[in-house]
Structures are given as C-alpha cells and as structure tokens.
Design an enzyme around this catalytic site. Structure first.
Site, PDB file in Angstrom:
ATOM      1  N   ARG A   1       0.798  -1.234   0.000  1.00 58.89           N
ATOM      2  CA  ARG A   1       0.000   0.000   0.000  1.00 58.89           C
ATOM      3  C   ARG A   1       0.831   1.284   0.000  1.00 58.89           C
ATOM      4  O   ARG A   1       0.487   2.240  -0.698  1.00 58.89           O
ATOM      5  CB  ARG A   1      -0.997  -0.002   1.167  1.00 58.89           C
ATOM      6  CG  ARG A   1      -1.996  -1.172   1.084  1.00 58.89           C
ATOM      7  CD  ARG A   1      -3.088  -1.069   2.133  1.00 58.89           C
ATOM      8  NE  ARG A   1      -4.030  -0.018   1.823  1.00 58.89           N
ATOM      9  CZ  ARG A   1      -4.086   1.153   2.420  1.00 58.89           C
ATOM     10  NH1 ARG A   1      -3.260   1.433   3.397  1.00 58.89           N
ATOM     11  NH2 ARG A   1      -4.966   2.039   2.061  1.00 58.89           N
TER      12      ARG A   1
ATOM     13  N   CYS B   1      14.323  -5.817  -4.878  1.00 55.26           N
ATOM     14  CA  CYS B   1      15.284  -5.173  -5.760  1.00 55.26           C
ATOM     15  C   CYS B   1      14.649  -4.104  -6.634  1.00 55.26           C
ATOM     16  O   CYS B   1      14.695  -4.154  -7.866  1.00 55.26           O
ATOM     17  CB  CYS B   1      16.023  -6.215  -6.574  1.00 55.26           C
ATOM     18  SG  CYS B   1      17.128  -7.129  -5.498  1.00 55.26           S
TER      19      CYS B   1
END
Ligand SMILES: *Cc1c(COP(=O)(O)O)cnc(C)c1O
Length: 412
Positions: A307, A337
C-alpha cells in the site's frame, strides 16, 4: 495492539515478540476483538429495522476472518467468483452473499447464478444478456451517481470517467431494458470509492439512489456501498460513523415511508472492519547510514505490504523491541530489488539491527495484496481471539513457489 507499561501487547497480555518467536518474521497479526468492536460500532450507529452489513472480503480473505464476521451477523460482499466460493466454504448462505463483479465474463456470472448468490450488475449490456439467460433471477443494479469521492484516483470509482456502475444518466435506458425483459430488480447499489471522509458524500449519493429507487417497485434493499475512512495515525481523521448513522438512518426511514414499505439498508465495508485490527511485524536486517539518510532495511518489502508504494498510503511504524528508545529519523525500506519504501523520514525510537518493527492498519488490503515477487514466501497470519493466538495461515515454503510450475522434458 497497545503500549502498556512500556511494552506492546495484544488484548492486555500477549507480547508480540513472543508471537514472532513462535511464528517467525515477518508476520501478520489480527485482533478479533477489534474487528468485533468495529462491527458493533457500525451496527449501533444505525437504528433502522433491517440493517445489513456485508463484509467486503477482498480486504482480507482468510477464511477464519470470514467466519468471525459471519458469527457477528455479517453478510458478505464479493467481487469475484473465487471470493463467492470462499464465502460459501466459510459457511455463508448464498442469500447472504452479494456478488459485485466488474468486467467479468458472462460465464463467471453464470457460475454465480449456479451458486445461488445475489448478483449486482453494473453494465446495461450484461443486464440484457442476463435477462435473456435468467429471466427469473432477481438482480441488484450498481448505479454510478457521479459524485467525486475517494482518497486517491485508484480508489475513487464514482466519477464520470469511472468504469464502475451504470451511469445515473442512463436511467431511462435502464428502465426500458428492465421493463422489456421483465427483470426483477431486488436492490440498487452504489459504491463511489474508498477513504471517503465526508458523510455528506454518502447523503448526496443516497438522494440519487432514492430517486432511482422509485422506478423499481420490487426492491428488497438499498446498498450504499462503503468507503468509510479509518484513522491512519493517532488522532487521524476518520468518517464520523455515528453522524452518518443518524443522518442517513433518518433520511432512509423517511424514504421507506415514501416508497411504501421498509427496505433493507445495506453497507459493504472492508477497511472499516479490519484495517486497524491488523499489525504487520518485520525484522530490521540492516541499519544503513548514507550521507543524507538513515535507512532501516526490513526482512520484507512491497511483496508483503504494497500500500505505501502503490497508493502512497501511510502506515504508522513503531519499534516494538525498543519502545523507550531515543527517537531518531529513519526511512524504512524493504529488501526487494527496486525502490520499496514503507515510510520516509519517520521519527521512531532508536532502531538497532535485529529489532522488530510494527506497521499499523495492516488488516485491510495488505495480506490480500501480497505476492511472491522476488520469489519470496508470503508471511504467516495469526488471529488473536479471547486472549489466545491462533495460526491461521502458514508461512509459505519453496514447495508452494514451485507447486504449479511444470518442468518440461527438454530442459530436464
Ligand atoms: C472494495 C469494495 C468495497 C469495500 O471498500 P472499503 O473501502 O474497503 O470499505 C465495498 N464494495 C465494493 C463493490 C468494493 O469493490
């Protein structure tokens, strides 16, 4: 979860660090007492003869959460046939499940008919097809009242360009289709967005629904959707449910007089019921100082709680291991990553490597939006009920990640 004598605990006794010890990190923990009190608060806010609270289960679909809400007396709001099936498996009667799909195939809608649940249709072309295929099956109509509501553009769904609902401006066309095909309209519905602060928005939407409702004599209920805003930090603003209950309740009763009989008043909250019942815990792997910033890097990321990155949502972050520590400024990030930032420049009691951080309001749209991105396991979920902790979902394993992959012989 509250801070008591300098120590965090659930329901007055359970130490979250013990839960991490038992179930590992990262971990989702839900407090059943909080879900119950939110449900009861909503019910008490309205004094109408037939109030129906349908839990929008896309917020958190663990079957135990669904069962808890069913025990409390809730019905279910579903947006996919899979949610319908999970609802039936949790013990909801088909009649207590409302299915509100958007842009799904007629095949999927036919499966909902087979399941016997209530169906909410949000498109005239689907309504026509439905009327031909299932002339005796009652339906609910999702109306788009075209009012602007919702906390951000991804969750505002009632505006003029929205893909949701049948435009209120198409009412004459809609009535023609309903009358020609003899479709029985049992409900009308609106859901204009999430995070609506102003209860006036509901009242404006309600007036539009009432006007539309007068064209349909066989109604059983009117569904005002959801979008109640909850507080994301201490003293944060939230929808005034009690005020909404008084105002909309009174207006609804007056409308029922005009309509000629009592109707069910329906809501379908997700966030309001489960958001602040949930806390997400993650461990600090590294504390990294750069020339400008002190980062706290967690054993989690946007794969577990998206979120903040997806909606720019704010989740309060606390240091459970060191609540009395000297506050410093941190940017809390994940291990994925790509940039996955949970919170920027937050004042948090001193963070040491190995500390456990808590993110608040992790009940709604957190686990249910989790993924396996970077081939990470999704976390375990724990429910606290009557002072006891129950594991309600195991942490995933490598087998789960590979379960549906098929190795083809040429590479074997
Ligand atoms: C998502 C959704 C809800 C729940 O919204 P919240 O903001 O979580 O209360 C209700 N109804 C429909 C149709 C939805 O799509």
């Amino acid at each position: 979860m509250e801070l008591q004598n300098g120590q965090y605990c659930f329901q007055g006794s359970l130490n979250p660090l013990d839960l991490i010890e038992t179930y590992g990190s990262p971990l989702y923990v839900y407090d059943a007492a909080r879900i119950t009190s939110q449900y009861n608060r909503l019910v008490s806010a309205f004094s109408v003869p037939d109030l129906r609270i349908h839990y929008a289960c896309k917020a958190l679909t663990n079957i135990n959460i669904l069962r808890l809400l069913r025990q409390l007396g809730a019905g279910l709001d579903t947006v996919s046939i899979q949610e319908v099936w999970i609802g039936l498996k949790s013990g909801f009667a088909p009649n207590d499940i409302l299915y509100t799909p958007n842009c799904v195939s007629m095949e999927e809608i036919n499966m909902a008919v087979e399941a016997g649940v209530r169906i909410n249709i949000d498109n005239i072309s689907i309504l026509e097809q439905f009327g031909h295929l299932h002339p005796d099956y009652p339906v609910c109509l999702r109306i788009n009242p075209h009012i602007n509501a919702g906390g951000n553009s991804k969750i505002s769904v009632g505006h003029i360009d929205s893909k949701f609902g049948i435009s209120i401006h198409q009412l004459p066309h809609l009535i023609k289709v309903v009358e020609t095909l003899g479709i029985r309209i049992e409900g009308i519905h609106m859901h204009t967005g999430s995070d609506i602060l102003d209860s006036d928005v509901f009242l404006r939407g309600a007036e539009i629904l009432f006007q539309a409702a007068l064209h349909f004599p066989d109604l059983d209920y009117i569904d005002f959707g959801s979008g109640f805003k909850v507080a994301y930090y201490e003293n944060g603003v939230e929808t005034d449910i009690e005020e909404l209950g008084r105002n909309l309740g009174a207006r609804f009763q007056a409308f029922c007089k005009e309509y000629g009989r009592d109707l069910g008043l329906m809501f379908e909250p997700g966030k309001f019921l489960v958001s602040d019942a949930g806390v997400f815990f993650a461990r600090v792997n590294v504390v990294k100082t750069t020339p400008s910033t002190v980062f706290a890097g967690l054993d989690s990321g946007l794969n577990h709680l998206i979120r903040p990155m997806f909606y720019e949502a704010y989740h309060e972050i606390e240091n459970v291991t060191n609540p009395g520590g000297k506050p410093r400024i941190y940017t809390v990030v994940g291990y994925i990553c790509e940039t996955d930032t949970f919170g920027v420049n937050r004042k948090i009691p001193e963070i040491r490597e190995g500390d456990i951080l808590a993110m608040r309001n992790a009940g709604a749209y957190c686990f249910s939006m989790a993924s396996n991105y970077n081939s990470r396991f999704r976390p375990a979920e724990v429910l606290i009920h009557d002072g006891k902790d129950y594991l309600i979902r195991e942490r995933e394993t490598l087998e789960d990640l590979l379960k549906k992959q098929i190795e083809i012989p040429i590479f074997a």
